[in-house]
Design a protein around this motif. Structure first.
Motif, short mmCIF file in Angstrom:
data_model
loop_
_atom_site.label_atom_id
_atom_site.label_comp_id
_atom_site.label_asym_id
_atom_site.label_seq_id
_atom_site.Cartn_x
_atom_site.Cartn_y
_atom_site.Cartn_z
N GLN A 217 1.29 3.90 -3.09
CA GLN A 217 0.91 5.19 -2.80
C GLN A 217 2.03 6.52 -3.01
O GLN A 217 1.85 7.66 -3.37
CB GLN A 217 0.22 5.50 -1.55
N ALA A 218 3.37 5.70 -2.62
CA ALA A 218 4.55 6.59 -2.94
C ALA A 218 4.67 7.20 -4.14
O ALA A 218 5.21 7.90 -4.61
CB ALA A 218 5.72 5.80 -2.10
N ASP A 219 4.29 6.30 -5.27
CA ASP A 219 4.51 6.36 -6.52
C ASP A 219 3.46 7.46 -7.15
O ASP A 219 3.56 7.95 -8.11
CB ASP A 219 4.33 5.10 -7.10
N ARG A 220 2.25 7.66 -6.46
CA ARG A 220 1.21 8.39 -6.89
C ARG A 220 1.15 9.76 -6.25
O ARG A 220 1.17 10.63 -6.91
CB ARG A 220 -0.34 7.63 -6.61
N LEU A 221 1.06 9.89 -4.90
CA LEU A 221 1.18 11.30 -4.06
C LEU A 221 1.36 11.04 -2.64
O LEU A 221 0.84 10.10 -1.97
CB LEU A 221 -0.58 11.44 -4.46
N THR B 33 0.20 20.17 9.76
CA THR B 33 0.48 20.32 8.31
C THR B 33 0.70 18.86 7.51
O THR B 33 0.09 18.82 6.73
CB THR B 33 1.97 20.94 8.21
N PHE B 34 1.25 18.09 8.43
CA PHE B 34 1.39 16.61 7.80
C PHE B 34 0.28 15.73 8.14
O PHE B 34 0.29 14.68 7.26
CB PHE B 34 2.72 16.12 8.66
N ALA B 35 -0.49 15.78 9.04
CA ALA B 35 -1.40 14.78 9.53
C ALA B 35 -2.37 14.18 8.41
O ALA B 35 -2.83 15.18 7.63
CB ALA B 35 -2.12 15.20 10.79
N GLY B 36 -2.60 12.97 8.41
CA GLY B 36 -3.56 12.42 7.62
C GLY B 36 -3.27 12.32 5.93
O GLY B 36 -4.25 12.51 5.15
N GLY B 37 -2.03 12.50 5.87
CA GLY B 37 -1.49 12.69 4.43
C GLY B 37 -1.74 11.16 3.74
O GLY B 37 -2.03 10.13 4.37
N PRO B 38 -1.88 11.28 2.44
CA PRO B 38 -2.14 10.01 1.74
C PRO B 38 -1.48 8.92 1.89
O PRO B 38 -1.81 7.59 1.86
CB PRO B 38 -2.39 10.39 0.17
N LEU B 39 -0.07 9.05 2.20
CA LEU B 39 0.75 7.86 2.21
C LEU B 39 0.58 6.99 3.83
O LEU B 39 0.23 6.03 3.60
CB LEU B 39 2.33 8.31 2.39
N VAL B 40 0.25 7.93 4.66
CA VAL B 40 0.17 7.27 6.01
C VAL B 40 -1.30 6.82 5.92
O VAL B 40 -1.66 5.62 6.85
CB VAL B 40 0.45 8.25 7.21
N ALA B 41 -2.12 7.43 5.57
CA ALA B 41 -3.59 7.04 5.50
C ALA B 41 -3.80 5.63 4.71
O ALA B 41 -4.61 4.73 5.09
CB ALA B 41 -4.47 8.12 4.75
N CYS B 42 -3.17 5.49 3.69
CA CYS B 42 -3.14 4.21 3.02
C CYS B 42 -2.19 3.29 3.88
O CYS B 42 -2.91 2.11 3.78
CB CYS B 42 -2.15 3.94 1.86
N ALA B 43 -1.26 3.32 4.57
CA ALA B 43 -0.62 2.39 5.58
C ALA B 43 -1.78 1.85 6.31
O ALA B 43 -1.86 0.78 7.02
CB ALA B 43 0.50 3.05 6.31
N ALA B 44 -2.51 2.83 6.97
CA ALA B 44 -3.43 2.67 7.99
C ALA B 44 -4.67 1.71 7.45
O ALA B 44 -5.06 1.03 8.18
CB ALA B 44 -4.05 4.07 8.70
N ALA C 102 0.82 -1.19 -0.09
CA ALA C 102 0.07 0.07 0.07
C ALA C 102 0.79 1.38 -0.04
O ALA C 102 0.49 2.25 -0.72
CB ALA C 102 -0.84 -0.07 1.41
N VAL C 103 1.79 1.31 0.82
CA VAL C 103 2.78 2.29 0.87
C VAL C 103 3.65 2.49 -0.60
O VAL C 103 3.63 3.82 -0.89
CB VAL C 103 3.62 2.22 2.16
#
Ligand SMILES: *Cc1c(COP(=O)(O)O)cnc(C)c1O
Length: 371
Positions: free
Chosen positions: A53-57, A260-271, A49-50
């Motif tokens: 998503q890292a490849d995307r945004l 600023t950072f919270a809930g970004g798409p990378l960590v959201a996908c990990a969650a 998942a990470v």
């Protein structure tokens, strides 16, 4: 900075419940980076998942919508209190959000907390953590906190019309895995209802399946107005959230809180991937089963006075010095555990372990305690 008394081991790789140090030694990890890697190290679903998503945004800020964050918020809300979600990067920040939310709902109100609670290291969270050794060096703290014994009468006596919130860990983790009695949680709920205060549960450690239900309070039947989660939420990445029920969902107005950072798409996908692994009836049943197996095995080990906890959140009180036991476990038996006090060893294994790994940990602990 020397703010941690680090142990002399350097880890370079992890997989499931195993870690390897730089010399190639293999360890069994029953600490999980302090309750973080609940799906095991480098779980393939989280890694995939990470990677995708890292490849995307990776980041755009909370000024915009992203699909992973919206999907995660909806999933967290549906799985618990049904209200809205504020994302954070850590447990302490989820508690800060809870404190600000409670004060916003009742301006100037006090926050009632329990003796021996641990809610984090930032100033608000630290002020909610009534432990002399952690607070005293950093005075003055944030005003407006009242600490009471974890006892129904004491708690009820502290709640009145000036109380903004009662903040409790259903299971106190850092102070040694103390399960708060259900009657205490119920008394807190009733006192909050009677005086219009918010009941907030800190499930940063005991949530995300750790006790055998997705959220710890679901085993008590007491429903809070808001719930803080973090640690295992991001499957190993820094991620936290404050989940509200309907009553507190729309209290914070635009501009009143942020990150600023919270809930970004990378960590959201990990969650989302971590939730896919953990929020499964079979896995949660296994947590309860293996928790019981481990607790029974711990109780009959030499030097063990008492076993506390629920599911795979366990601690044993010893009649010998725990820091020494932890050191020996790590260096001689290649078992990662930690001490939460002078005589208490805590076990927070991955929720994905099998019976064989539980038995292996027990055998390694026996080796240490017999020595
Ligand atoms: C670890 C913990 C926190 C703090 O989380 P951080 O991510 O370290 O800020 C807060 N509450 C509880 C119950 C915890 O166990």
């Amino acid at each position: 900075m020397p703010s941690y008394a680090r142990l002399p081991v350097e880890f370079v790789r992890g997989e499931g419940a195993r870690l390897w140090d730089e010399e190639g030694n293999e360890y069994l990890d029953f600490l999980c980076g302090v309750g973080v890697t609940s799906v095991g190290h480098c779980h393939p679903r989280v890694v995939e998942a990470v990677r995708a998503q890292a490849d995307r945004l990776m980041h755009v800020s909370n000024i915009f919508y992203t699909e992973p964050a919206m999907r995660l918020a909806e999933r967290l809300s549906r799985s618990s209190l049904g209200g809205k979600v504020f994302f954070t990067n850590s447990g302490a920040e989820a508690i800060e959000a809870a404190l600000k939310l409670a004060r916003r709902a009742r301006p100037g109100g006090d926050v009632v907390v329990a003796h021996e609670a641990f809610h984090g290291r930032t100033y608000g969270a630290l002020s909610a953590t009534p432990q002399e050794a952690k607070q005293a060096p950093f005075a003055p703290l944030v005003p407006g906190f009242r600490a009471v014994a974890a006892d129904p009468d004491a708690l009820v006596g502290a709640v009145d019309e000036r109380t903004a919130a009662v903040l409790l860990e259903p299971i106190q983790g850092e102070s040694g895995v103390w399960v708060l009695p259900e009657e205490l949680l119920r008394a807190a709920r009733e006192a909050c209802d009677a005086h219009g205060a918010a009941l907030i549960f800190d499930e940063v450690q005991c949530g995300m399946g750790r006790t055998g239900s997705l959220w710890a309070h679901q085993q008590s039947g007491v429903v809070p107005d808001a719930l803080a989660t973090a640690k295992a939420l991001g499957g190993g990445l820094p991620m936290g959230a404050l989940i509200t029920g309907p009553r507190l969902a729309d209290v914070l107005r635009p501009g009143e809180h942020g990150s600023t950072f919270a809930g970004g798409p990378l960590v959201a996908c990990a969650a989302l991937a971590a939730l896919d692994v953990i929020d499964q009836p079979a896995l949660l049943a296994s947590v309860r089963e293996l928790g019981a197996r481990l607790a029974a095995g711990l109780a009959v080990l030499p030097h063990v006075l008492e076993v506390r906890g629920r599911g795979l959140m366990l601690a044993c009180a010893l009649d010998i010095a725990a820091p020494e036991v932890v050191r020996r476990a790590l260096l001689e038996q290649r078992l990662v555990v930690n001490a939460t006090g002078p005589d208490t060893v805590r076990l927070l294994p991955p929720l994905t372990i099998g019976a064989g790994e539980a038995d292996e940990a027990l055998a390694r602990l026996r080796g240490v305690l017999e020595a």
